[in-house]
Design a protein around this motif. Sequence first.
Motif, PDB file in Angstrom:
ATOM      1  N   ALA A   1       0.831  -1.206   0.000  1.00  0.00           N
ATOM      2  CA  ALA A   1       0.000   0.000   0.000  1.00  0.00           C
ATOM      3  C   ALA A   1       0.865   1.255   0.000  1.00  0.00           C
ATOM      4  CB  ALA A   1      -0.927  -0.008   1.210  1.00  0.00           C
ATOM      5  N   ALA A   2       1.914   1.246   0.805  1.00  0.00           N
ATOM      6  CA  ALA A   2       2.792   2.421   0.890  1.00  0.00           C
ATOM      7  C   ALA A   2       3.478   2.685  -0.450  1.00  0.00           C
ATOM      8  CB  ALA A   2       3.824   2.229   2.005  1.00  0.00           C
ATOM      9  N   ALA A   3       3.879   1.623  -1.132  1.00  0.00           N
ATOM     10  CA  ALA A   3       4.555   1.777  -2.425  1.00  0.00           C
ATOM     11  C   ALA A   3       3.620   2.392  -3.471  1.00  0.00           C
ATOM     12  CB  ALA A   3       5.074   0.428  -2.905  1.00  0.00           C
ATOM     13  N   ALA A   4       2.342   2.113  -3.355  1.00  0.00           N
ATOM     14  CA  ALA A   4       1.368   2.627  -4.326  1.00  0.00           C
ATOM     15  C   ALA A   4       1.238   4.154  -4.265  1.00  0.00           C
ATOM     16  CB  ALA A   4       0.005   1.968  -4.117  1.00  0.00           C
ATOM     17  N   ASP A   5       1.637   4.742  -3.125  1.00  0.00           N
ATOM     18  CA  ASP A   5       1.612   6.211  -3.014  1.00  0.00           C
ATOM     19  C   ASP A   5       2.471   6.871  -4.088  1.00  0.00           C
ATOM     20  OD1 ASP A   5      -0.017   6.087  -0.830  1.00  0.00           O
ATOM     21  OD2 ASP A   5       1.578   6.368   0.650  1.00  0.00           O
ATOM     22  N   ALA A   6       3.509   6.168  -4.513  1.00  0.00           N
ATOM     23  CA  ALA A   6       4.468   6.751  -5.459  1.00  0.00           C
ATOM     24  C   ALA A   6       4.242   6.288  -6.889  1.00  0.00           C
ATOM     25  CB  ALA A   6       5.888   6.414  -5.010  1.00  0.00           C
ATOM     26  N   CYS A   7       3.124   5.629  -7.152  1.00  0.00           N
ATOM     27  CA  CYS A   7       2.902   5.076  -8.487  1.00  0.00           C
ATOM     28  C   CYS A   7       2.648   6.170  -9.537  1.00  0.00           C
ATOM     29  CB  CYS A   7       1.722   4.100  -8.485  1.00  0.00           C
ATOM     30  SG  CYS A   7       1.481   3.293 -10.099  1.00  0.00           S
ATOM     31  N   HIS A   8       3.403   6.106 -10.620  1.00  0.00           N
ATOM     32  CA  HIS A   8       3.155   6.941 -11.787  1.00  0.00           C
ATOM     33  C   HIS A   8       2.915   6.051 -13.010  1.00  0.00           C
ATOM     34  CE1 HIS A   8       5.484  10.650 -10.011  1.00  0.00           C
ATOM     35  NE2 HIS A   8       4.500  10.238  -9.246  1.00  0.00           N
ATOM     36  N   GLY A   9       2.213   4.965 -12.759  1.00  0.00           N
ATOM     37  CA  GLY A   9       2.016   3.961 -13.813  1.00  0.00           C
ATOM     38  C   GLY A   9       1.091   4.391 -14.933  1.00  0.00           C
TER      39      GLY A   9
ATOM     40  N   ASP B   1      -1.341   8.253 -16.225  1.00  0.00           N
ATOM     41  CA  ASP B   1      -1.344   9.698 -15.940  1.00  0.00           C
ATOM     42  C   ASP B   1      -2.383  10.153 -14.918  1.00  0.00           C
ATOM     43  OD1 ASP B   1      -3.597   9.561 -17.456  1.00  0.00           O
ATOM     44  OD2 ASP B   1      -2.857  10.801 -19.100  1.00  0.00           O
ATOM     45  N   LEU B   2      -3.151   9.203 -14.366  1.00  0.00           N
ATOM     46  CA  LEU B   2      -4.191   9.623 -13.407  1.00  0.00           C
ATOM     47  C   LEU B   2      -3.618  10.204 -12.113  1.00  0.00           C
ATOM     48  CD1 LEU B   2      -6.967   6.887 -13.771  1.00  0.00           C
ATOM     49  CD2 LEU B   2      -6.796   9.118 -14.871  1.00  0.00           C
ATOM     50  N   TYR B   3      -2.394   9.867 -11.776  1.00  0.00           N
ATOM     51  CA  TYR B   3      -1.800  10.383 -10.535  1.00  0.00           C
ATOM     52  C   TYR B   3      -1.639  11.906 -10.585  1.00  0.00           C
ATOM     53  CZ  TYR B   3       2.651  11.460 -12.658  1.00  0.00           C
ATOM     54  OH  TYR B   3       3.608  12.016 -13.439  1.00  0.00           O
ATOM     55  N   ARG B   4      -1.560  12.462 -11.798  1.00  0.00           N
ATOM     56  CA  ARG B   4      -1.246  13.885 -11.932  1.00  0.00           C
ATOM     57  C   ARG B   4      -2.284  14.813 -11.324  1.00  0.00           C
ATOM     58  NH1 ARG B   4       1.744  15.883 -16.414  1.00  0.00           N
ATOM     59  NH2 ARG B   4       3.142  14.299 -17.270  1.00  0.00           N
TER      60      ARG B   4
ATOM     61  N   GLN C   1      -4.417  11.918  -4.227  1.00  0.00           N
ATOM     62  CA  GLN C   1      -3.560  10.880  -3.646  1.00  0.00           C
ATOM     63  C   GLN C   1      -4.015   9.507  -4.141  1.00  0.00           C
ATOM     64  OE1 GLN C   1      -4.377  10.724   0.677  1.00  0.00           O
ATOM     65  NE2 GLN C   1      -6.284  11.829   0.231  1.00  0.00           N
ATOM     66  N   THR C   2      -3.135   8.526  -3.952  1.00  0.00           N
ATOM     67  CA  THR C   2      -3.500   7.138  -4.211  1.00  0.00           C
ATOM     68  C   THR C   2      -4.465   6.684  -3.125  1.00  0.00           C
ATOM     69  OG1 THR C   2      -1.265   6.736  -5.047  1.00  0.00           O
ATOM     70  CG2 THR C   2      -2.581   4.792  -4.535  1.00  0.00           C
ATOM     71  N   VAL C   3      -5.538   6.019  -3.529  1.00  0.00           N
ATOM     72  CA  VAL C   3      -6.442   5.403  -2.546  1.00  0.00           C
ATOM     73  C   VAL C   3      -6.305   3.890  -2.703  1.00  0.00           C
ATOM     74  CG1 VAL C   3      -8.813   5.176  -1.740  1.00  0.00           C
ATOM     75  CG2 VAL C   3      -8.001   7.373  -2.642  1.00  0.00           C
ATOM     76  N   PHE C   4      -5.576   3.282  -1.778  1.00  0.00           N
ATOM     77  CA  PHE C   4      -5.335   1.842  -1.870  1.00  0.00           C
ATOM     78  C   PHE C   4      -6.458   1.088  -1.169  1.00  0.00           C
ATOM     79  CE2 PHE C   4      -2.617  -2.027  -1.656  1.00  0.00           C
ATOM     80  CZ  PHE C   4      -2.136  -1.992  -2.956  1.00  0.00           C
ATOM     81  N   GLY C   5      -6.472  -0.237  -1.359  1.00  0.00           N
ATOM     82  CA  GLY C   5      -7.453  -1.056  -0.675  1.00  0.00           C
ATOM     83  C   GLY C   5      -7.204  -1.064   0.830  1.00  0.00           C
TER      84      GLY C   5
ATOM     85  N   ASP D   1     -10.961  10.426  -2.815  1.00  0.00           N
ATOM     86  CA  ASP D   1      -9.747  11.097  -3.285  1.00  0.00           C
ATOM     87  C   ASP D   1      -9.242  12.103  -2.249  1.00  0.00           C
ATOM     88  OD1 ASP D   1      -7.909  12.171  -5.569  1.00  0.00           O
ATOM     89  OD2 ASP D   1      -8.999  13.927  -4.827  1.00  0.00           O
ATOM     90  N   LEU D   2     -10.166  12.821  -1.632  1.00  0.00           N
ATOM     91  CA  LEU D   2      -9.780  13.836  -0.649  1.00  0.00           C
ATOM     92  C   LEU D   2      -9.396  13.199   0.681  1.00  0.00           C
ATOM     93  CD1 LEU D   2     -12.600  16.436  -1.425  1.00  0.00           C
ATOM     94  CD2 LEU D   2     -10.185  16.546  -2.120  1.00  0.00           C
ATOM     95  N   ASP D   3     -10.066  12.089   1.012  1.00  0.00           N
ATOM     96  CA  ASP D   3      -9.930  11.451   2.319  1.00  0.00           C
ATOM     97  C   ASP D   3      -8.800  10.414   2.350  1.00  0.00           C
ATOM     98  OD1 ASP D   3     -11.308  11.047   4.968  1.00  0.00           O
ATOM     99  OD2 ASP D   3     -11.400   8.998   4.188  1.00  0.00           O
ATOM    100  N   GLY D   4      -8.552   9.778   1.228  1.00  0.00           N
ATOM    101  CA  GLY D   4      -7.490   8.772   1.141  1.00  0.00           C
ATOM    102  C   GLY D   4      -7.913   7.355   1.461  1.00  0.00           C
ATOM    103  N   HIS D   5      -9.212   7.141   1.700  1.00  0.00           N
ATOM    104  CA  HIS D   5      -9.709   5.803   2.051  1.00  0.00           C
ATOM    105  C   HIS D   5     -10.837   5.386   1.113  1.00  0.00           C
ATOM    106  CE1 HIS D   5      -7.261   5.949   5.652  1.00  0.00           C
ATOM    107  NE2 HIS D   5      -7.724   7.181   5.842  1.00  0.00           N
ATOM    108  N   PRO D   6     -10.920   4.072   0.820  1.00  0.00           N
ATOM    109  CA  PRO D   6     -11.938   3.622  -0.131  1.00  0.00           C
ATOM    110  C   PRO D   6     -13.355   3.598   0.466  1.00  0.00           C
ATOM    111  CG  PRO D   6     -10.709   1.734   0.704  1.00  0.00           C
ATOM    112  CD  PRO D   6     -10.056   2.968   1.272  1.00  0.00           C
TER     113      PRO D   6
END
Length: 200
Positions: free
Chosen positions: A18-26, A28-31, A35-39, A59-64
């Motif tokens: 989950a922590a690694a997904a914060d840095a995903c630029h896989g 263009d949606l990250y732009r 933030q990344t909202v992981f499971g 998206d604003l809260d960071g939780h699904p």
Amino acid sequence: YPGAAEYVPSTDNLATLAAAADACHGCDLYRDATQTVFGEGAPHASTVLIGEQPGNEEDLDGHPFVGPAGRLLDRALDDIGVDRKTLYLTNAVKHFRFEQRGKRRIHQQPRRTEIVACAPWLTRELDLIAPELVICLGAIATQSVLGPKAKVTELRGRTVELEHFRVGATVHPSSVLRATDRTQAYAEFVDDLTHLFEPA
Ligand code: URA
Ligand code: SF4
């Protein structure tokens, strides 16, 4: 964009994943997303629920599933006696795709390329959690798990065996909120979930 694969670490730890997904630029949606909202949920849940992508509030809260669709899902789970805490909830795509209209951010369905780009995260989540049952909420989740031709309408409320788990589908809770006859749509959603949660 390369897709998420090169950002996915080889770890057995869900929190590390989950922590690694914060840095995903896989893709263009990250732009434009916040933030990344992981499971999230029980790391060894026997059932995983998959949605489409985080919405505005997520998206604003960071939780699904913390916004309107999440509240409807909570109510449905409550009605069938399933405790959300025993599940793992995630999304096919981990960043919010939207179109800015004035001050409003309007949800846009993820493109096929984005679903494919983000799939390595979902695949690793399912590998690590190793659930018995996977429930796809709506078309995007269904296509991410079962391929681009899979149809919710053909699968609703029943499960098929894949190699590592059973998979079933129902509509997305936000479609219930948009339905003309909400009462009817909600009843059908709850009915699907009831069948899906029945032991195989
Ligand atoms: N809709 C989804 O598909 N996922 C969320 O997390 C919230 C709304
Ligand atoms: Fe990575 Fe998925 Fe976000 Fe695209 S949507 S940047 S693939 S986490």
